[in-house]
Design a protein around this motif. Structure first.
Motif, mmCIF file in Angstrom:
data_model
loop_
_atom_site.group_PDB
_atom_site.id
_atom_site.type_symbol
_atom_site.label_atom_id
_atom_site.label_comp_id
_atom_site.label_asym_id
_atom_site.label_seq_id
_atom_site.Cartn_x
_atom_site.Cartn_y
_atom_site.Cartn_z
ATOM 1 N N LYS A 1 23.816 14.333 19.703
ATOM 2 C CA LYS A 1 23.607 13.288 20.684
ATOM 3 C C LYS A 1 22.497 13.650 21.670
ATOM 4 C CE LYS A 1 26.613 11.504 23.936
ATOM 5 N NZ LYS A 1 27.881 11.063 24.468
ATOM 6 N N GLY A 2 22.381 14.916 22.020
ATOM 7 C CA GLY A 2 21.370 15.346 22.974
ATOM 8 C C GLY A 2 19.946 15.203 22.450
ATOM 9 N N PHE A 3 19.785 15.326 21.133
ATOM 10 C CA PHE A 3 18.456 15.210 20.543
ATOM 11 C C PHE A 3 18.110 13.782 20.148
ATOM 12 C CE2 PHE A 3 18.702 19.840 19.730
ATOM 13 C CZ PHE A 3 17.483 20.185 20.301
ATOM 14 N N LEU A 4 19.079 12.873 20.172
ATOM 15 C CA LEU A 4 18.823 11.497 19.742
ATOM 16 C C LEU A 4 17.668 10.838 20.495
ATOM 17 C CD1 LEU A 4 19.569 9.216 17.843
ATOM 18 C CD2 LEU A 4 21.338 8.514 19.458
ATOM 19 N N PRO A 5 17.603 10.922 21.833
ATOM 20 C CA PRO A 5 16.448 10.315 22.524
ATOM 21 C C PRO A 5 15.113 10.917 22.070
ATOM 22 C CG PRO A 5 18.150 10.909 24.092
ATOM 23 C CD PRO A 5 18.562 11.501 22.781
ATOM 24 N N TRP A 6 15.104 12.235 21.837
ATOM 25 C CA TRP A 6 13.889 12.905 21.376
ATOM 26 C C TRP A 6 13.538 12.444 19.962
ATOM 27 C CZ3 TRP A 6 10.805 15.383 24.614
ATOM 28 C CH2 TRP A 6 11.338 15.883 25.795
ATOM 29 N N ILE A 7 14.539 12.313 19.114
ATOM 30 C CA ILE A 7 14.300 11.853 17.744
ATOM 31 C C ILE A 7 13.718 10.443 17.761
ATOM 32 C CG2 ILE A 7 15.425 11.194 15.571
ATOM 33 C CD1 ILE A 7 17.395 13.584 16.129
ATOM 34 N N LEU A 8 14.271 9.583 18.609
ATOM 35 C CA LEU A 8 13.720 8.231 18.741
ATOM 36 C C LEU A 8 12.268 8.279 19.196
ATOM 37 C CD1 LEU A 8 16.715 6.327 20.355
ATOM 38 C CD2 LEU A 8 15.715 5.903 18.094
ATOM 39 N N PHE A 9 11.995 9.073 20.200
ATOM 40 C CA PHE A 9 10.624 9.188 20.704
ATOM 41 C C PHE A 9 9.694 9.693 19.604
ATOM 42 C CE2 PHE A 9 7.121 11.572 22.570
ATOM 43 C CZ PHE A 9 6.551 10.599 23.370
ATOM 44 N N LEU A 10 10.072 10.788 18.966
ATOM 45 C CA LEU A 10 9.214 11.400 17.952
ATOM 46 C C LEU A 10 9.049 10.522 16.714
ATOM 47 C CD1 LEU A 10 10.451 15.072 18.309
ATOM 48 C CD2 LEU A 10 8.216 14.187 18.978
ATOM 49 N N SER A 11 9.993 9.612 16.485
ATOM 50 C CA SER A 11 9.882 8.693 15.347
ATOM 51 C C SER A 11 8.764 7.672 15.551
ATOM 52 C CB SER A 11 11.199 7.942 15.129
ATOM 53 O OG SER A 11 12.215 8.840 14.781
ATOM 54 N N PHE A 12 8.468 7.363 16.780
ATOM 55 C CA PHE A 12 7.453 6.346 17.066
ATOM 56 C C PHE A 12 6.157 6.924 17.625
ATOM 57 C CE2 PHE A 12 11.400 4.004 16.959
ATOM 58 C CZ PHE A 12 11.053 2.921 16.161
ATOM 59 N N ALA A 13 6.237 8.117 18.213
ATOM 60 C CA ALA A 13 5.052 8.744 18.800
ATOM 61 C C ALA A 13 4.076 9.110 17.681
ATOM 62 C CB ALA A 13 5.456 9.983 19.593
ATOM 63 N N ASP A 14 2.983 8.385 17.624
ATOM 64 C CA ASP A 14 2.016 8.584 16.548
ATOM 65 C C ASP A 14 0.594 8.737 17.077
ATOM 66 O OD1 ASP A 14 1.555 6.038 17.450
ATOM 67 O OD2 ASP A 14 1.782 5.053 15.516
ATOM 68 N N GLY A 15 0.484 9.059 18.336
ATOM 69 C CA GLY A 15 -0.832 9.208 18.931
ATOM 70 C C GLY A 15 -1.402 7.914 19.489
ATOM 71 N N SER A 16 -0.631 6.831 19.375
ATOM 72 C CA SER A 16 -1.101 5.546 19.895
ATOM 73 C C SER A 16 -0.344 5.187 21.171
ATOM 74 C CB SER A 16 -0.892 4.439 18.857
ATOM 75 O OG SER A 16 0.488 4.160 18.705
ATOM 76 N N VAL A 17 -0.943 4.335 21.979
ATOM 77 C CA VAL A 17 -0.303 3.873 23.211
ATOM 78 C C VAL A 17 0.960 3.078 22.875
ATOM 79 C CG1 VAL A 17 -0.589 2.350 25.214
ATOM 80 C CG2 VAL A 17 -2.433 3.899 24.545
ATOM 81 N N SER A 18 0.889 2.225 21.860
ATOM 82 C CA SER A 18 2.061 1.419 21.500
ATOM 83 C C SER A 18 3.195 2.300 20.978
ATOM 84 C CB SER A 18 1.697 0.340 20.475
ATOM 85 O OG SER A 18 1.176 0.932 19.298
ATOM 86 N N GLY A 19 2.868 3.330 20.183
ATOM 87 C CA GLY A 19 3.892 4.246 19.685
ATOM 88 C C GLY A 19 4.557 5.031 20.800
ATOM 89 N N LEU A 20 3.726 5.515 21.730
ATOM 90 C CA LEU A 20 4.253 6.236 22.889
ATOM 91 C C LEU A 20 5.125 5.311 23.726
ATOM 92 C CD1 LEU A 20 2.444 8.707 25.179
ATOM 93 C CD2 LEU A 20 3.762 6.853 26.154
ATOM 94 N N GLY A 21 4.662 4.095 23.949
ATOM 95 C CA GLY A 21 5.425 3.138 24.764
ATOM 96 C C GLY A 21 6.764 2.802 24.145
ATOM 97 N N LEU A 22 6.755 2.485 22.854
ATOM 98 C CA LEU A 22 8.006 2.136 22.179
ATOM 99 C C LEU A 22 8.946 3.338 22.128
ATOM 100 C CD1 LEU A 22 9.699 0.056 20.700
ATOM 101 C CD2 LEU A 22 8.489 0.662 18.589
ATOM 102 N N GLY B 1 8.968 5.984 24.082
ATOM 103 C CA GLY B 1 9.421 6.302 25.440
ATOM 104 C C GLY B 1 10.493 5.352 25.937
ATOM 105 N N MET B 2 10.297 4.066 25.688
ATOM 106 C CA MET B 2 11.290 3.076 26.135
ATOM 107 C C MET B 2 12.606 3.222 25.377
ATOM 108 S SD MET B 2 9.093 -0.320 27.073
ATOM 109 C CE MET B 2 7.883 -0.296 25.771
ATOM 110 N N LEU B 3 12.526 3.471 24.073
ATOM 111 C CA LEU B 3 13.756 3.685 23.294
ATOM 112 C C LEU B 3 14.467 4.962 23.735
ATOM 113 C CD1 LEU B 3 12.606 2.632 19.719
ATOM 114 C CD2 LEU B 3 14.270 1.455 21.176
ATOM 115 N N GLY B 4 13.684 5.999 24.037
ATOM 116 C CA GLY B 4 14.269 7.245 24.528
ATOM 117 C C GLY B 4 15.006 7.057 25.843
#
Length: 174
Positions: free
Chosen positions: A1-22, A24-27
Motif C-alpha cells: 500500500k505504501g508504494f501504490l502512490p509511487w507505482i501510479l506516478f511511475l506508471s505515467f511519468a514518461d518525461g512529459s508534462v502530461s505524464g507527470l501531471g497525471l 502526480g495527481m493520481l499519486g
C-alpha cells in the motif's frame, strides 16, 4: 500500500508534462484516499510521496517550469533512494513502519527484527539508486530505452522483491 502512490506516478511519468501531471495527481489522490491512515500515522514513505508529488505539480503547473518533467523518473527514484538511506541513517528504516503493522509489539525492539528491516530498507535504497542511475544514463543518450528504462530496472525491482520476501526467514534461520 505504501508504494501504490509511487507505482501510479511511475506508471505515467514518461518525461512529459502530461505524464507527470497525471501521475502526480493520481499519486496525491491515492495518498489522500487509500493511504490516508498512513499519513495520519506519519509514515515516512507516504509523507515523502505527498511532498514530492506536490512539489512536482507546483513546479510544472504553478511555476510553469516544464523542463523538470524530463527528469521525473530520475527525481522519483532519487527521492525514494534518499528516503531509504536517510531513514536508515536516522535509525527509522522505512520498512520497519510497515513491518510493525504485521508483527506483535513484543518483537519491535528485537535485534533480529531491527536488523532485518535495516537490510531490507538498504536493499530498496540500492534498487532505487540503480533505477535513478539508469534513468539518468538513458536521458543523456546511453543505451536503449528497452534496456535502460524497462528491463534493467524491472530486474532490480524483482530482485528487491525476492530479497524482501526471502531474506527475513533466511536471516532468522541463520
Amino acid at each position: 500500500k505504501g508504494f501504490l502512490p509511487w507505482i501510479l506516478f511511475l506508471s505515467f511519468a514518461d518525461g512529459s508534462v502530461s505524464g507527470l501531471g497525471l501521475g502526480g495527481m493520481l499519486g496525491v489522490a491515492c495518498l489522500l484516499s487509500i493511504n490516508f491512515s498512513s499519513l495520519k500515522k506519519r509514515f515516512i514513505l507516504d509523507w515523502s510521496a505527498l511532498v514530492f508529488f506536490l512539489v512536482m505539480l507546483i513546479t510544472v503547473f504553478g511555476l510553469k517550469y516544464y523542463k523538470i518533467a524530463e527528469f521525473d523518473l530520475f527525481a522519483a527514484n532519487a527521492v525514494l533512494c534518499l528516503v531509504c538511506f536517510i531513514s536508515v541513517a536516522f535509525q527509522k528504516p522505512v520498512t520497519q513502519q510497515y513491518a510493525k503493522l504485521r508483527v506483535s509489539e513484543v518483537y519491535w525492539h528485537n535485534p533480529l527484527f531491527v536488523k532485518t528491516n535495516y537490510w531490507v530498507t538498504l536493499t530498496w535504497g540500492i534498487v532505487f539508486l540503480c533505477a535513478a542511475v539508469f534513468a539518468t544514463l538513458f536521458h543523456y543518450g546511453f543505451g536503449s530505452k528497452l534496456w535502460m528504462m524497462q528491463i534493467v530496472p524491472t530486474i532490480c525491482v524483482v530482485l528487491g522483491m525476492a530479497f524482501t520476501i526471502l531474506f527475513p526467514d533466511t536471516y532468522k534461520a541463520h
